[in-house]
Structures are given as C-alpha cells and as structure tokens.
Design an enzyme around this catalytic site. Structure first.
Site, PDB file in Angstrom:
ATOM      1  N   HIS A 129       9.741-107.034  22.530  1.00  0.00           N
ATOM      2  CA  HIS A 129      10.401-106.135  24.038  1.00  0.00           C
ATOM      3  C   HIS A 129       9.850-105.562  25.123  1.00  0.00           C
ATOM      4  O   HIS A 129      11.064-104.860  25.398  1.00  0.00           O
ATOM      5  CB  HIS A 129      10.668-104.426  22.623  1.00  0.00           C
ATOM      6  N   ASP A 159       7.516-108.592  17.194  1.00  0.00           N
ATOM      7  CA  ASP A 159       8.082-108.014  18.341  1.00  0.00           C
ATOM      8  C   ASP A 159       6.661-108.592  18.824  1.00  0.00           C
ATOM      9  O   ASP A 159       6.216-107.529  19.894  1.00  0.00           O
ATOM     10  CB  ASP A 159       8.281-106.950  17.709  1.00  0.00           C
ATOM     11  N   GLY A 231       5.481 -97.665  27.787  1.00  0.00           N
ATOM     12  CA  GLY A 231       4.265 -98.668  28.464  1.00  0.00           C
ATOM     13  C   GLY A 231       3.296 -99.041  27.713  1.00  0.00           C
ATOM     14  O   GLY A 231       2.492-100.024  28.522  1.00  0.00           O
ATOM     15  N   ASN A 232       2.478 -98.275  27.144  1.00  0.00           N
ATOM     16  CA  ASN A 232       1.602 -99.041  26.090  1.00  0.00           C
ATOM     17  C   ASN A 232       1.937-100.527  25.335  1.00  0.00           C
ATOM     18  O   ASN A 232       0.814-100.805  24.948  1.00  0.00           O
ATOM     19  CB  ASN A 232       0.452 -98.028  25.824  1.00  0.00           C
ATOM     20  N   SER A 233       3.211-100.450  25.552  1.00  0.00           N
ATOM     21  CA  SER A 233       3.447-101.614  24.268  1.00  0.00           C
ATOM     22  C   SER A 233       3.131-103.230  24.551  1.00  0.00           C
ATOM     23  O   SER A 233       3.210-102.935  26.066  1.00  0.00           O
ATOM     24  CB  SER A 233       5.154-101.868  24.100  1.00  0.00           C
ATOM     25  N   GLY A 289      14.507-119.709   0.617  1.00  0.00           N
ATOM     26  CA  GLY A 289      15.566-119.019   0.473  1.00  0.00           C
ATOM     27  C   GLY A 289      15.841-117.855  -0.701  1.00  0.00           C
ATOM     28  O   GLY A 289      16.872-118.088  -1.440  1.00  0.00           O
ATOM     29  N   VAL A 290      15.385-117.022  -0.898  1.00  0.00           N
ATOM     30  CA  VAL A 290      15.963-116.027  -2.302  1.00  0.00           C
ATOM     31  C   VAL A 290      15.485-114.975  -1.271  1.00  0.00           C
ATOM     32  O   VAL A 290      15.077-114.525  -0.618  1.00  0.00           O
ATOM     33  CB  VAL A 290      14.615-116.100  -2.917  1.00  0.00           C
TER      34      VAL A 290
END
Length: 388
Positions: A129, A159, A231-233, A289-290
């Site tokens: 992000h 992320d 800002g720490n992300s 696929g479940v």
C-alpha cells in the site's frame, strides 16, 4: 587610649590589605603553597571517572538501533491526480469542493512510508500500500543519499512489495528468526512516522499469530505495543540484536495515531514472499479451489460433530483441483499432508505453501467417516483489485 585604638585599626587595615594582595598575586607563599587560588582550582586536574566512549547505558538498545537504522529508508511516492470531468467543473456547487483546477492539470498526490534494504544489490522490502499505483518512487537513505526506485513486484494478499534502487555500498539488514520470537520480547520499530524523519520506538511483542483481522488475505501478524504511526508502514521491526524480524504494516486506531496495538508481517512470511518476487516477479501460491468456513458451535451441532477443529468446505470451484479430486460441499478438511488444520485461516495458509503442480493428500471427514483424497495443486490466481 583613643590613639591606641586608632593605631590598632590602621594596623589591622594594612594587614588585611597585604593579605589580600599576597593571596591574589602569590598564593603559593601562604602555608608553603598548600592553599590554591580559585584560578588554580579551576585549572587543576581533578581525578574524575568517566565512561569510555561508546559504552552503552544500562538498559539501552543503542547498539541494536545503530546496527539496523542505516538499512531503513524513507519512501516517498507520488501519482498524478485524477482529472476532474468538465461537467463537474461547470457546476458552481461542486466547484466549491474541487476548486479551480484549470491550471493544475499536473497536480500530484504525494504520500510517504518506509522500507528496509534487504540486499546490497538494492532490493528494498516495503508494504504494497506504500507503493501501490505510484507513478514515481523516491528513496532517501539514512546517510543522506537519494535515488529513484522501480517496483520489482507486489503481493497485495500479504501487503508486501519489493522495490529496487541502483546505488553502491548499500547497508543490508540482517534477517532475524521471527519463528523464535516470544511474547514479552523487547522489539524496536524504525520508520518515518508522519514524515518527521527516521524514528525509533520501543515496546514488546504483545502477541503472535494474529489473524482474522480483515487486513490482509493471509494474516499471521506479530502484534506489538511499540509506537507505529502513519509513515511507519514498510519499516523495520527488529529484535534487541538489531536483526529484522518483521515489516511494520498496520495499526489499530480510532484516531489515526498509535494506541499501542501495531501489527507487523513476520519475516517467516516476508522472506518467502520477497524471494518469490525477486526470482519470478510475483508471489506463487498453491490452490485447490475450495471456499472454507470455520466450524462454529452452531455448525458443529448441525453436522453432529464432536470436534471444533478443521474447516468446512462451503463451496468447490467447478473443474478446480479440489473438484477433480472429489471434494464436495459439506466435507470437513481436517489435515493436509498429515498436518492438522485448526481453522479456515490455517487451511488457507497451508495450501498457499504448497508448490503448484505437486500432489497433496487431503484428509476429509464425510458423513462421520474419515477419508483421504489426492489432489494436484494448482496455482492461486492473483487477487482481484477493486477499481477505483
């Protein structure tokens, strides 16, 4: 008698004057030089005990911080602002909200975050992000150097993202063992909160394996009370030896500031994602696929189950690996290759770690009977993003 006292007073006055002159100009004459003047005291060498340069203060984590800080970078991104349609600008009421943008067609939206240099070749680990949809990415190092960065690959489901810069002599961080971390361990968070500059905060690990938070598709967070703010992300969560054990990702907050509940992606996850992105440009995960569902007390009663672990198969994708293997809605998946499943999140994580194209054994409970089916693992399709 009066003459006597006058003579006495004059004698005392002259004696005091002589004493003042001698103590000021020739202090060594007094008592064989044992008395020192104020000037002599100020310049004398008094034996003082001082700490050696660089000696850490008891309880200080300066060495851990100094070891990791050069590897943590500030990430500045910008993207072109979305143009406002002419119809909107012709409306006087809407123009009050958007302003006159006729001359601001090139206006850019800026944001900031952090990142960690994980390789001297210029690879930087950060959050998806932070760099998502960015037109330009600028990286500022702790030593003052700056460079433009390009995106190597992203993984929205955790992320995480990897970007790359081209600079010599880059200080790569040392990767730690997040799997050996425990609740109560002291940790440091390093990043660029609110754009004020590189900042170090301290706390402890509050919890491990946090999931079901609705932040990412794959969740296995380290929870910490070390202050993490906007800002720490993408910044570093390090142990007391300065080793990287997590990538700061999110906070729980009602105000936008730190409330003492922050989350970091552990390096056990981040390292796998990082290596896959560097090698292939994207994250490769297994897929059967479940659609799984947790076993609630109500569902356990409905299915007459005497267990609360496992994942109910709520749906099966037609012609998917699970369908071809014979899985049916209502089956309860209890183990994958012999590894017990606790809930749907555990099932999703275990399947994601499987290598596409390989075979896996799925232990299922069907009509109170346990059976094993074999499925060929598929490749998990990329997560679809909602277009804004």
């Amino acid at each position: 008698m009066r003459r006597f006292w006058l003579l006495f007073a004059q004698t005392i006055t002259v004696g005091l004057a002589i004493w003042f002159i001698v103590t000021t100009l020739k202090p060594e004459w007094i008592n064989g030089g044992l008395t020192s003047s104020p000037l002599h005291i100020a310049t004398s060498k008094v034996p003082l005990q001082e700490a050696a340069p660089g000696t850490p203060t008891p309880g200080s984590y300066r060495q851990a911080a100094q070891r990791a800080m050069p590897s943590v970078v500030n990430v500045f991104t910008s993207k072109d602002a979305k143009p406002v349609s002419p119809e909107v600008m012709e409306d006087p009421l809407l123009r009050k909200f958007f302003g006159d943008r006729g001359d601001d067609a090139d206006e850019k939206q800026s944001s900031l975050g952090s990142g960690v240099i994980v390789s001297s070749q210029g690879y930087i680990l950060t959050n998806n992000h932070v760099v998502e949809a960015a037109d330009e990415i600028e990286v500022a190092l702790a030593d003052g150097r700056t460079a433009s960065a390009k995106v190597v690959g992203t993984d929205p489901e955790t992320d995480l993202a990897v970007i790359k810069i081209d600079l010599p002599n880059l200080p790569a961080v040392t990767l730690g063992r997040a799997d050996q971390a425990s609740v109560g361990d002291v940790v440091l968070a390093i990043g660029n909160p609110f754009g004020v500059g590189q900042t170090v905060t301290m706390g402890i690990i509050s919890a491990l394996g946090r999931s079901h938070l609705g932040i990412n598709q794959f969740e296995n967070f380290i929870q910490t009370d070390a202050a993490i703010n906007p800002g720490n992300s993408g910044g570093a969560l390090i142990d007391t030896n300065g080793n990287l054990i997590g990538i700061n990702t999110a906070i729980y907050s009602r105000t936008g500031g730190s409330l003492g509940i922050g989350f970091a992606v552990p390096m056990t996850t981040a390292k796998t994602v990082m290596e896959s992105i560097i090698n292939t440009g994207h994250m490769v995960r297994g897929f059967i696929g479940v659609e799984p569902q947790d076993i609630t007390p109500e569902l356990a009663e409905s299915f007459s189950l005497n267990r609360s672990t496992g994942a109910i198969i709520a749906g099966v994708i037609k012609n998917g690996p699970g369908d071809k293997a014979g899985l049916k809605p209502g089956d309860i998946l209890v183990a994958i290759d012999g590894k017990p499943i606790t809930d749907s999140n555990d099932m999703t994580n275990l399947i994601a770690q499987l290598q596409p194209g390989t075979k896996t054994k799925l232990t299922v409970l069907r009509k109170a009977q346990e059976t094993t089916v074999e499925a060929v693992v598929g490749k998990r399709p990329p997560m679809k993003r909602v277009q804004e």
